[in-house]
Design a protein around this motif. Structure first.
Motif, mmCIF file in Angstrom:
data_model
loop_
_atom_site.group_PDB
_atom_site.id
_atom_site.type_symbol
_atom_site.label_atom_id
_atom_site.label_comp_id
_atom_site.label_asym_id
_atom_site.label_seq_id
_atom_site.Cartn_x
_atom_site.Cartn_y
_atom_site.Cartn_z
ATOM 1 N N ARG A 1 51.577 22.537 57.519
ATOM 2 C CA ARG A 1 51.297 21.899 58.808
ATOM 3 C C ARG A 1 52.603 21.628 59.569
ATOM 4 O O ARG A 1 52.666 21.824 60.784
ATOM 5 C CB ARG A 1 50.538 20.595 58.590
ATOM 6 N N GLY B 1 53.971 24.395 61.551
ATOM 7 C CA GLY B 1 53.316 24.742 62.798
ATOM 8 C C GLY B 1 51.955 25.389 62.692
ATOM 9 O O GLY B 1 51.328 25.700 63.722
ATOM 10 N N PHE B 2 51.456 25.599 61.481
ATOM 11 C CA PHE B 2 50.124 26.194 61.347
ATOM 12 C C PHE B 2 49.077 25.227 61.897
ATOM 13 O O PHE B 2 49.085 24.036 61.579
ATOM 14 C CB PHE B 2 49.826 26.521 59.878
ATOM 15 N N ASN B 3 48.172 25.756 62.715
ATOM 16 C CA ASN B 3 47.156 24.909 63.341
ATOM 17 C C ASN B 3 46.116 24.414 62.344
ATOM 18 O O ASN B 3 45.629 23.282 62.451
ATOM 19 C CB ASN B 3 46.461 25.666 64.472
ATOM 20 N N LYS B 4 45.767 25.261 61.396
ATOM 21 C CA LYS B 4 44.799 24.891 60.361
ATOM 22 C C LYS B 4 45.251 25.473 59.025
ATOM 23 O O LYS B 4 45.735 26.608 58.965
ATOM 24 C CB LYS B 4 43.393 25.410 60.693
ATOM 25 N N LEU C 1 53.574 31.753 65.363
ATOM 26 C CA LEU C 1 53.622 30.289 65.439
ATOM 27 C C LEU C 1 54.254 29.817 66.751
ATOM 28 O O LEU C 1 53.912 28.739 67.264
ATOM 29 C CB LEU C 1 54.416 29.728 64.260
ATOM 30 N N LYS D 1 48.118 31.486 70.813
ATOM 31 C CA LYS D 1 47.444 31.811 69.559
ATOM 32 C C LYS D 1 47.135 30.553 68.751
ATOM 33 O O LYS D 1 47.893 29.577 68.770
ATOM 34 C CB LYS D 1 48.304 32.747 68.702
ATOM 35 N N THR D 2 46.021 30.585 68.058
ATOM 36 C CA THR D 2 45.691 29.581 67.052
ATOM 37 C C THR D 2 45.966 30.219 65.703
ATOM 38 O O THR D 2 45.293 31.170 65.307
ATOM 39 C CB THR D 2 44.215 29.157 67.151
ATOM 40 N N LYS E 1 52.061 30.026 71.971
ATOM 41 C CA LYS E 1 51.117 28.932 72.221
ATOM 42 C C LYS E 1 49.726 29.429 72.609
ATOM 43 O O LYS E 1 48.778 28.650 72.648
ATOM 44 C CB LYS E 1 51.664 28.004 73.305
ATOM 45 N N ILE F 1 46.083 30.238 61.776
ATOM 46 C CA ILE F 1 45.511 29.601 60.591
ATOM 47 C C ILE F 1 46.041 30.296 59.340
ATOM 48 O O ILE F 1 46.410 31.467 59.374
ATOM 49 C CB ILE F 1 43.975 29.603 60.615
ATOM 50 N N LEU G 1 35.174 26.746 65.997
ATOM 51 C CA LEU G 1 36.349 26.224 66.684
ATOM 52 C C LEU G 1 36.267 26.407 68.200
ATOM 53 O O LEU G 1 36.957 25.728 68.958
ATOM 54 C CB LEU G 1 37.606 26.927 66.144
ATOM 55 N N ASP H 1 42.036 21.593 55.573
ATOM 56 C CA ASP H 1 41.122 21.480 56.709
ATOM 57 C C ASP H 1 39.734 21.975 56.326
ATOM 58 O O ASP H 1 39.537 22.667 55.318
ATOM 59 C CB ASP H 1 41.666 22.290 57.891
#
Length: 581
Positions: free
Chosen positions: A259, A262-265, A219, A224-225, A222, A227, A342, A407
């Motif tokens: 969310r 910090g999880f992006n999705k 998390l 990394k995405t 930065k 999910i 994505l 999402d």
């Protein structure tokens, strides 16, 4: 049945003959403390915390093993009883590693609770202590024998509930320790990684391997995405740790909390549960039409169950569905289909699952569950307990959050996907869609409910437009063993079988919140069935996200790409002893 009348603390109570004193006391309104007793599992009287005075008896009596008698007079809280319990607890504490501030069971530890209640002095007795031995060389569980109080609950759960029996008491006297035969590690024996031993442990001697730091580091990266996908049963268990009534559906608040961490999705593994039904349904119909195919086909969603059949019934491995579990389908789809949607390179996606299960940690580390380049489809599998610790460490105020939606496109699950979390749910969801695949039309969503309930081994006949499909459902590996013995010996015959490793299914999983000897699978499962009944869409084949996944990416169920990403050879299952997901 003959009944017996006795007095407990001068309160008259009538109970069936053969009732234990401890159970009779509860009926009279008195709770007798115990550390070794666990309902319907163990009543060895080994901890001696549950002692009571019985009029006429020469000494104090262990209430968890002694049975009632006509006219018996029992006293549960006399000075003699209270002093005995306090001394016993202090003796246990004298050989217990008291790292309470850093223990995962702190504030939820039965020994800690009793120590506070009885005003115990943890330093009253001094002497030699059991050597510190920590086993953590496997992908799913940590055993710390310095915290073990030798209650033997874990031994009973492993043997009596799960029919695995790989742990027991080694050595004698003060040197007694719980472990595997010949001091082997869990990775070297037939442990199925189910985690039921953790759920019954009253202290912190057993816990899941903590993988939260891997997620925290991801998390913070930065590049990394990150999910996350949550299993169906998580939404009805997570809230228990934040003050909500047992079984409360906290999906919306859970999404909001994740969310804020910090999880992006934030996605729902219910979607890939629906995807599993599609793949499994087509596979089942193919087997029905192929006279040479192995029947019954047996579900493959539960990794603890897969481990169990591999060790104990290898001759029945061809009967397993080749489908991966919903967790692994989620990872595979996330790092292929979703990465394209994505516009992110798969190597930049970090996939986390939140599961009710410890075996999922081992599953995602399997060589057969790796994607292109040898990278895992699911990078980390967290238990519900780990996610609770992360939420608390992030100081997210769950109770004040406004509910938020999941999402898309991997966030929509049908009612059929939701009931994957309860025993019988996979079978019912599969039969619903099988009916559609055969007839081209939907049945009433509740046309087949015969496999609901907590009976350990259930069987029924599903009528699919005149075609009779014989099905069976088992939950808990002890029940599964009885079922497989009958199949192997030719005493029963089925077309389709569902097996879940944990009692009650995922709602009773080895990674769920622990509540002082309570079994909550029934309460949690009932909520899942209610969510299904209230769902707008109750058929897996009608899931719009699943339909889009096929039309835009996979093509069709059992297509070459679907076979590559969503199916596996369970004969190749291995359980690595070390390394992370």
């Amino acid at each position: 049945m003959k009944e017996v009348t006795l007095k407990i603390n001068d309160i008259s109570v009538t109970v069936p003959e053969g009732t234990r004193i401890l159970d009779a006391a509860r009926q009279a309104g008195f709770t007798i403390p115990t550390l070794c007793y666990y309902k319907d599992l163990t009543n060895e009287g080994s901890c001696r915390v549950c002692v009571v005075e019985v009029k006429g008896a020469r000494s104090l009596v262990a209430s968890c093993s002694a049975v009632v008698a006509e006219g018996m007079e029992v006293y549960t809280n006399t000075p003699k009883v209270l002093e005995s319990r306090k001394t016993t607890i202090e003796l246990i504490l004298s050989n217990h590693e008291k790292k309470c501030l850093s223990c995962v069971r702190s504030t939820n530890c039965e020994l800690q609770k009793l120590s506070l209640e009885y005003g115990c002095d943890e330093n009253r007795f001094h002497g030699i202590k059991t050597p510190v031995t920590v086993e953590e060389d496997n992908a799913y569980l940590v055993r710390d024998n310095a915290k073990c109080i030798l209650c033997r609950r874990c031994v009973a759960a492993c043997k009596k509930i799960q029919s695995v029996g790989v742990i027991g008491a080694n050595y004698r006297g003060f040197n007694t320790m719980i472990g595997c035969a010949f001091d082997r590690s869990l990775g070297a024996v037939d442990c199925v990684a189910c985690g039921q031993c953790i759920n019954v442990c009253p202290v912190g001697a057993l816990s899941e391997r903590d993988d939260t730091k891997m997620v925290i580091d991801a998390l913070a990266d930065k590049s990394k995405t990150v999910i996350v996908g949550t299993a169906p049963s998580v939404r009805v268990a997570l809230g228990e740790e934040f003050g909500y009534p047992i079984g409360t559906d906290v999906e919306g608040k859970m999404v909001a909390a994740l969310r804020r961490m910090g999880f992006n999705k934030v996605f729902d593994v219910d979607m890939t549960a629906d995807l599993t039904i599609m793949e499994e349904g087509y596979e089942f119909l193919e087997r029905l039409q192929d006279k040479t195919a192995a029947l019954p086909m047996i579900t493959s969603c539960s990794p603890g169950w897969i481990r169990f059949i591999e060790f104990n019934y290898p001759e029945l491995l061809p009967h397993l569905s080749t489908c991966k579990s919903p967790q692994q389908m989620f990872g595979a789809i996330a790092k292929t289909y979703y990465a394209k949607v994505l516009g992110v390179e798969p190597e930049r996606l970090f996939v986390v699952s939140v599961m009710p299960c410890t075996a999922k940690k081992a599953e995602c580390a399997l060589p057969s569950m790796m994607g292109e380049g040898g990278a895992p489809d699911v990078d980390v599998a967290l238990t519900v307990r780990e996610m609770v610790r992360m939420i608390r460490a992030s100081h997210v105020s769950v109770d004040t959050l406004v509910e938020e939606p999941l999402d898309t496109p991997l966030g929509f699950g049908t009612g059929a996907g939701v009931i994957f979390g309860a025993t019988g749910g996979v079978m019912e969801a599969a039969v619903r869609s099988a009916y559609y695949l055969v007839t081209g039309k939907n049945p009433d969503a509740d046309f087949f409910t015969d496999v609901r309930g907590l009976e350990g081994w259930k069987e029924a006949v599903a009528d699919i437009d005149g075609t009779k499909v014989r099905v069976a459902v088992a939950h808990g590996l002890g029940n599964a063993a009885r079922l497989l013995d009958a199949i192997r010996d030719g005493r029963v015959s089925y077309d389709f079988v569902e097996v879940m490793a944990c009692p009650g299914g995922c709602v009773g999983g080895g990674g769920q919140p622990i509540h002082d000897g309570c079994e909550l699978a029934a309460e949690r499962g009932q909520v899942l069935w209610g969510l299904d009944a209230a769902a707008d869409i109750r058929f897996s084949h009608e899931n719009p996200d699943v339909q889009a996944c096929y039309s835009e990416f996979l093509g069709a169920p059992l297509s070459p790409l679907a076979e590559e990403l969503l199916h596996t050879d369970h004969h190749a299952w291995t359980m690595p002893n070390e390394g992370a997901c």
